[in-house]
Design a protein around this motif. Structure first.
Motif, PDB file in Angstrom:
ATOM      1  N   GLN B 555       0.850  -1.205   0.000  1.00  0.00           N
ATOM      2  CA  GLN B 555       0.000   0.000   0.000  1.00  0.00           C
ATOM      3  C   GLN B 555       0.881   1.248   0.000  1.00  0.00           C
ATOM      4  OE1 GLN B 555      -2.703  -0.272   3.338  1.00  0.00           O
ATOM      5  NE2 GLN B 555      -4.239  -1.349   2.130  1.00  0.00           N
ATOM      6  N   GLY B 556       2.046   1.136   0.585  1.00  0.00           N
ATOM      7  CA  GLY B 556       2.966   2.282   0.625  1.00  0.00           C
ATOM      8  C   GLY B 556       3.084   2.851   2.022  1.00  0.00           C
ATOM      9  N   GLY B 557       4.248   2.658   2.642  1.00  0.00           N
ATOM     10  CA  GLY B 557       4.509   3.245   3.954  1.00  0.00           C
ATOM     11  C   GLY B 557       3.700   2.647   5.092  1.00  0.00           C
ATOM     12  N   VAL B 632      -0.453   0.459  -9.823  1.00  0.00           N
ATOM     13  CA  VAL B 632       0.728  -0.310 -10.216  1.00  0.00           C
ATOM     14  C   VAL B 632       1.996   0.284  -9.624  1.00  0.00           C
ATOM     15  CG1 VAL B 632      -0.142  -1.354 -12.313  1.00  0.00           C
ATOM     16  CG2 VAL B 632       0.837   0.928 -12.416  1.00  0.00           C
ATOM     17  N   THR B 633       2.006   1.599  -9.476  1.00  0.00           N
ATOM     18  CA  THR B 633       3.196   2.235  -8.905  1.00  0.00           C
ATOM     19  C   THR B 633       3.413   1.767  -7.471  1.00  0.00           C
ATOM     20  OG1 THR B 633       1.773   4.102  -8.405  1.00  0.00           O
ATOM     21  CG2 THR B 633       3.194   4.304 -10.331  1.00  0.00           C
ATOM     22  N   ALA B 634       2.320   1.594  -6.738  1.00  0.00           N
ATOM     23  CA  ALA B 634       2.415   1.128  -5.349  1.00  0.00           C
ATOM     24  C   ALA B 634       3.027  -0.270  -5.326  1.00  0.00           C
ATOM     25  CB  ALA B 634       1.039   1.120  -4.708  1.00  0.00           C
ATOM     26  N   CYS B 636       4.915  -1.590  -7.671  1.00  0.00           N
ATOM     27  CA  CYS B 636       6.311  -1.479  -8.112  1.00  0.00           C
ATOM     28  C   CYS B 636       7.198  -1.053  -6.945  1.00  0.00           C
ATOM     29  CB  CYS B 636       6.445  -0.448  -9.227  1.00  0.00           C
ATOM     30  SG  CYS B 636       5.688  -0.934 -10.774  1.00  0.00           S
ATOM     31  N   ASN B 637       6.769  -0.026  -6.211  1.00  0.00           N
ATOM     32  CA  ASN B 637       7.560   0.460  -5.069  1.00  0.00           C
ATOM     33  C   ASN B 637       7.750  -0.641  -4.039  1.00  0.00           C
ATOM     34  OD1 ASN B 637       7.926   3.163  -5.816  1.00  0.00           O
ATOM     35  ND2 ASN B 637       5.938   3.769  -5.019  1.00  0.00           N
ATOM     36  N   THR B 676      11.638   2.708 -14.150  1.00  0.00           N
ATOM     37  CA  THR B 676      11.691   3.224 -12.776  1.00  0.00           C
ATOM     38  C   THR B 676      11.788   2.086 -11.769  1.00  0.00           C
ATOM     39  OG1 THR B 676      10.334   5.071 -13.524  1.00  0.00           O
ATOM     40  CG2 THR B 676      10.580   4.793 -11.155  1.00  0.00           C
ATOM     41  N   HIS B 677      11.023   1.040 -11.992  1.00  0.00           N
ATOM     42  CA  HIS B 677      11.105  -0.111 -11.071  1.00  0.00           C
ATOM     43  C   HIS B 677      12.531  -0.666 -11.053  1.00  0.00           C
ATOM     44  CE1 HIS B 677       9.941  -3.610  -8.774  1.00  0.00           C
ATOM     45  NE2 HIS B 677      10.356  -4.412  -9.725  1.00  0.00           N
ATOM     46  N   GLN B 680      14.851   1.478  -9.138  1.00  0.00           N
ATOM     47  CA  GLN B 680      14.656   1.271  -7.700  1.00  0.00           C
ATOM     48  C   GLN B 680      15.267  -0.054  -7.220  1.00  0.00           C
ATOM     49  OE1 GLN B 680      10.362   1.442  -7.633  1.00  0.00           O
ATOM     50  NE2 GLN B 680      10.364   3.506  -6.787  1.00  0.00           N
TER      51      GLN B 680
END
Lengths: 256, 738
Positions: B555-557, B632-634, B636-637, B676-677, B680
């Protein structure tokens, strides 16, 4: 620190401006368009959206609902909290992506919005807004990289009938915004049941040098489920067919 | 008209027909397509069993049965194709392995006996337990639901440059040369020699069959194609390939043989090794681009091996060449289940990467996929490997890389179900008076250590005795040290960097996160209530939902994101600190392969609100519904943050609805995600771009969509060949992902 009311924050949006974006939905809007696809963003205060089909009948609504049957929409957030979410995808924004302030009407919470924009800009993030253009806030507009706004209906009486306000102020604000040298994209939601005067809108926008694009957004009924969850009357507008939209597309333009 | 375009159309039609026929013959397979064709009329093999165990092992057992199976293969020649040869059956089918056994063989008397005697889909009679028992390891292997790798075959990569240099005749000469130097290894050399001769017989049968087709062929264009096909086969029967066409045909024959042996699935850097042939033929005026494309398409049709494209060399110079583009075009023209991997580096030709993404979006067949040159190289070098060798390591399997010719990694064959490890930790803590999240984590770490220890013991057992059980007689031909020393590759590899994957990361991370959120922070639930809920498999739905809606991994953080990172640290340090015998070392990764259903069936309810028996999370991916926007960015991170960092992967599996157009914006959006992935630290990206309505319709009527290809996990497969349960898994994952 100032707090604002945010309905939701969506990441990896590809339809709210160029590139990959995080869209921050502000809660509250002075307009009340009958076809609004984000009806949960009209009221300025947190409210409960009900999805009875998800209810498990535990009878403990007051202790918190985990089933998704009662969802609180609207959260008081500080600008730092919003920024933290926006920064999560910073690596993916590159040069054209970034954050889009949407809603609701973000300009209805101007001080809070400006504080977030300042913080985003300090972090090197491209900022765009989606606004009804009911407000003109030069200080804020000048800090933005892109303005996306609506001119929904040409006739002001019709505009008032379907959105709750006339459109003189909106047209005037578009003219004023055009003088700021910030790229503007103007959109019109296409609803077959309403005579929107798309040809007139297009003629009005064509001479404005900073209106880089005029586009049509065919109505979709995705807001209907949310209307039901808010106990609002359903609108039953129809989805425009391809031929209808194609006929209107002669009025759209992209300025090179 | 006998044009390339029309011939490709016909070849695709034949492929579709074969897929449906194979479904009827084999039943559901849940596997890579492997490029097989249906079993021919009257096909029959009488295996030779050399063990009282009821199976066959060792040089003589594997060699004899390889000869029997390949000798039973009738030639495969399609007048539309330029290359010939296909495979239909393999040795493991006769060792009672239900995982691979096709339906048509289940009526075989011996196999009926295997089934009656309790053969399972886990290696059954493939390991000679009479001679090399491991009963002492089994209790802990079962306790942690470990896929042991004991008698996993293949899963390393040949150095095709050896074969291109020697040819089949050269193999025989090399065998003769070293037989004299190592007279005590005659059993090894006898077996190798017989295998090579069997492959040559296989080629000769094709030559004979083509000859008879030529005699009866009236159409001049087809006749000419058959004549060239015959000449090509004659040229490479003993000699090494000299032209592009010969190199493709040589590869096709070698791959058929390797597949028949152990369905080995490792290809090579295709635009690198084939380029000199391409360049030379073009210079000599005997090859044009359209023919080169057709030949590559033909090779991909014969066998969808894992081929790698692009990347950089030892000096970080771009290796993309004109052939790289032609290979993408060729794959587009045949558009089947291709396992092409594009190696991405910041120095690579970006136009090529854009083209690769374009084909992914255009064809929606799950190819190509993308691997990160830098992260994989830097990671692999941390094992003490030099840069040149690390750069040679290429993507040749579902989730894995290998140094061709040199490495024996067992990659993708060894896995620990960490959801099961968590279950054991929870059981232990239940009887303790003081319960806490940190205490649970302490016990989890102890169990994880035990799980890694017993896994390592299994790996050592396998490597010590693999040559006596399943020597790699075909792949040995193109490995270093093997023929030279008269040893199987399991005995003489230069590198024993053995992969060991953890499965169920998201289930465990979300479980720790849910406990932290609901029990420790919010105090909405007590430990006793949690244990009751787990034991009764969430009789109380509210409790399940309370846990299931806690912040999740990706989910992020969130707390669960932090737990995923903490679990990765523990996983990596536990695996890397595990002592191994000889020069072996373990490399950690996160990957479940497509065993999510099987692993889940072994695990009871978990604190993340997952019910008993439900599938575990896929690879390094988050659990379903990890975010309402499914960003998708979440994902990927999140996945970039849990990379193990030693050169093996934690793949990112993305599912896209094709609303992303193939225009510049759509291609840039996807390429941005990939780049970007990788920046990272991500290692491997598998992407499915599917049409939702088509997928749902195909799930109802798979036979109506025999050409629909999906990326199941690291591999692509025909949707129609998957079992209903597997199809549903792909559909659910897809609906969640869009």
């Amino acid at each position: 620190m100032l707090k604002g009311c945010i309905a939701d924050i969506e990441r990896a949006a590809t339809h709210d401006g160029p590139g990959l974006r995080t869209t921050v939905f502000f809660k509250g809007c002075p307009l009340s368009c009958v076809w609004c696809h984000n009806p949960e963003c009209i009221s300025f205060i947190p409210e409960i959206m009900e999805y009875p089909e998800k209810c498990i009948g535990c009878g403990k609504c007051d202790e918190g609902c985990f089933s998704g049957a009662r969802v609180v929409c609207g959260k008081e957030m500080t600008s730092d909290e919003v920024l933290k979410e926006v920064l999560l995808d910073k690596d993916y924004y590159k040069t054209d992506g970034g954050v889009t302030f949407s809603g609701g009407e973000p300009l209805a919470q101007p001080e809070f919005l400006e504080e977030i924009i300042d913080k985003c800009k300090n972090s090197g993030i491209n900022c765009a807004i989606e606004t009804s253009m009911i407000y003109f806030n030069e200080d804020i507009f000048k800090k933005l990289d892109l303005i996306m706004c609506d001119l929904k209906i040409w006739d002001t009486e019709d505009h008032k009938q379907y959105t709750g306000v006339g459109n003189e102020q909106i047209k005037d604000n578009i003219l004023k915004a055009n003088r700021l040298d910030i790229p503007i994209i103007v959109r019109t939601p296409v609803i077959p049941e309403i005579n929107q005067g798309i040809e007139e809108i297009s003629k009005f926008l064509k001479p404005l040098k900073n209106v880089m694009q005029y586009e049509l957004l065919p109505y979709h009924p995705l807001g209907e489920g949310k209307r039901r969850s808010l106990r609002l009357k359903e609108t039953n507008f129809s989805i425009p067919n391809k031929e209808y939209v194609k006929e209107l597309e002669k009025y759209v333009f992209i300025r090179k | 008209m006998y044009s390339y375009e029309n011939r490709l159309k016909e070849m695709r039609k034949t492929k579709i027909r074969h897929t449906l026929e194979k479904r009827k013959q084999n039943g559901y397979t849940d596997l890579d397509d492997f490029g097989t064709v249906p079993i021919s009329e009257g096909y029959c093999v009488e295996p030779w069993y050399n063990s009282t165990n009821g199976s066959f092992y060792g040089y003589d057992g594997m060699c004899e049965n390889f000869c029997r199976v390949i000798d039973a293969h009738v030639p495969y020649i399609d007048k539309n194709e330029m290359l010939c040869g296909r495979w239909r059956d393999m040795l493991v089918n006769y060792r009672g392995d239900l995982h691979y056994m096709p339906d048509w063989l289940k009526d075989n008397l011996k196999n009926l006996e295997f089934i009656k005697n309790g053969a399972t889909n886990q290696w059954s009679k493939r390991w000679d337990e009479q001679r090399f028992p491991y009963d002492h390891l089994k209790p802990l292997q079962a306790k942690y639901n470990i896929t042991t790798g004991i008698d996993a075959d293949a899963h390393f990569a040949c150095d095709y440059s050896i074969g291109f240099k020697l040819g089949f005749g050269g193999f025989l000469e090399k065998i003769e040369k070293y037989r004299k130097i190592n007279p005590d290894k005659s059993e090894f050399y006898d077996a190798e020699e017989r295998c090579v001769k069997a492959i040559i017989r296989f080629i000769e049968r094709h030559i004979k069959e083509i000859d008879s087709l030529i005699k009866n062929e009236q159409d001049e264009a087809i006749k000419q194609n058959l004549k060239t096909m015959k000449e090509t086969c004659e040229n490479i029967r003993y000699n090494p390939p000299k032209t592009f066409r010969e190199a493709c045909q040589w590869t096709a024959f070698f791959n058929c043989a390797a597949r028949i042996y152990t369905r080995d699935g490792a290809g090579f850097q295709v635009d690198g090794l084939l380029y000199p042939y391409y360049e030379n033929d073009v210079k000599n005026g005997i090859l044009d681009d359209e023919t080169a494309k057709f030949l590559i398409a033909n090779l991909l049709l014969i066998d969808p091996h894992y081929y790698q494209l692009s990347g950089v060399d030892e000096e970080d110079r771009d290796m993309t060449n004109h052939l790289s583009y032609l290979i993408l075009d060729a794959a587009d023209s045949i558009n089947i289940a291709c396992n092409l991997t594009v190696r991405v580096h910041e120095n690579c030709d970006r136009e090529f990467l854009k083209k690769a993404v374009y084909y992914l979006l255009k064809n929606k067949n799950g190819w190509p996929r993308f691997c990160n040159d830098k992260a994989l190289l830097d990671g692999y070098m941390r094992n003490g490997v030099d840069k040149k060798t690390a750069r040679e390591r290429i993507a040749v399997g579902c989730n894995w890389m290998c140094v061709p010719g040199k490495e024996f990694p067992m990659n993708d064959t060894v896995k620990i179900n960490i959801a099961k490890v968590l279950e054991e930790a929870l059981k232990d803590m239940k009887v303790e008076n003081e319960k806490s999240l940190e205490r649970l984590f302490e016990i989890f770490k102890e169990h994880l250590k035990s799980a890694v220890e017993v896994t390592a013991a299994g790996i050592n057992l396998h490597i010590d005795h693999a040559w006596e059980v399943t020597p790699e007689l075909i792949m040995n031909l193109m490995m270093k040290n093997t023929l030279e020393r008269g040893e199987d590759i399991s005995q003489c590899a230069e590198l024993y960097t053995v992969g060991i994957d953890g499965a169920g990361l998201a289930v465990v991370a979300d479980s720790f996160g849910a406990i932290q959120t609901r029990i420790e922070n919010e105090k909405l639930l007590s430990w006793d209530e949690l244990y009751t809920a787990l034991e009764n498999n969430f009789d109380d739905e509210r409790t399940r939902l309370m846990l299931n809606t806690a912040p999740k991994y990706c989910q992020g953080g969130t707390v669960s994101d932090e737990w995923a990172k903490r679990l990765t640290e523990v996983w990596v340090s536990t695996v890397k600190s595990q002592e191994m015998s000889k020069c072996r070392q373990l490399i950690p990764g996160w990957f479940s392969w497509s065993r999510t259903i099987e692993y889940g069936s072994k695990v009871g309810a978990t604190p993340n609100g997952r019910r008993a028996g439900e599938p575990i999370s896929h690879g390094a991916n988050p659990n379903p519904h990890f975010r309402t926007d499914g960003a998708v960015t979440a994902q990927c991170n999140g996945i970039a943050s849990i990379q193990c960092g030693f050169g093996n992967t934690a793949p990112l599996q993305l599912e896209f609805d094709p609303h992303l157009a193939t225009d510049e914006k759509g291609v840039e959006t996807v390429l941005n995600l990939i780049e970007t992935h990788f920046k990272q630290g991500g290692t491997l990206i598998n992407i499915n771009v599917l049409d939702k309505d088509k997928l749902l319709e195909a799930n109802k009527n798979p036979d109506l969509y025999p050409d629909l290809v999906v990326r199941v996990t690291g591999f692509t497969a025909y949707f129609a060949s998957l079992s209903p349960q597997f199809r549903q898994l792909v559909v659910d994952r897809f609906l969640e992902g869009i």
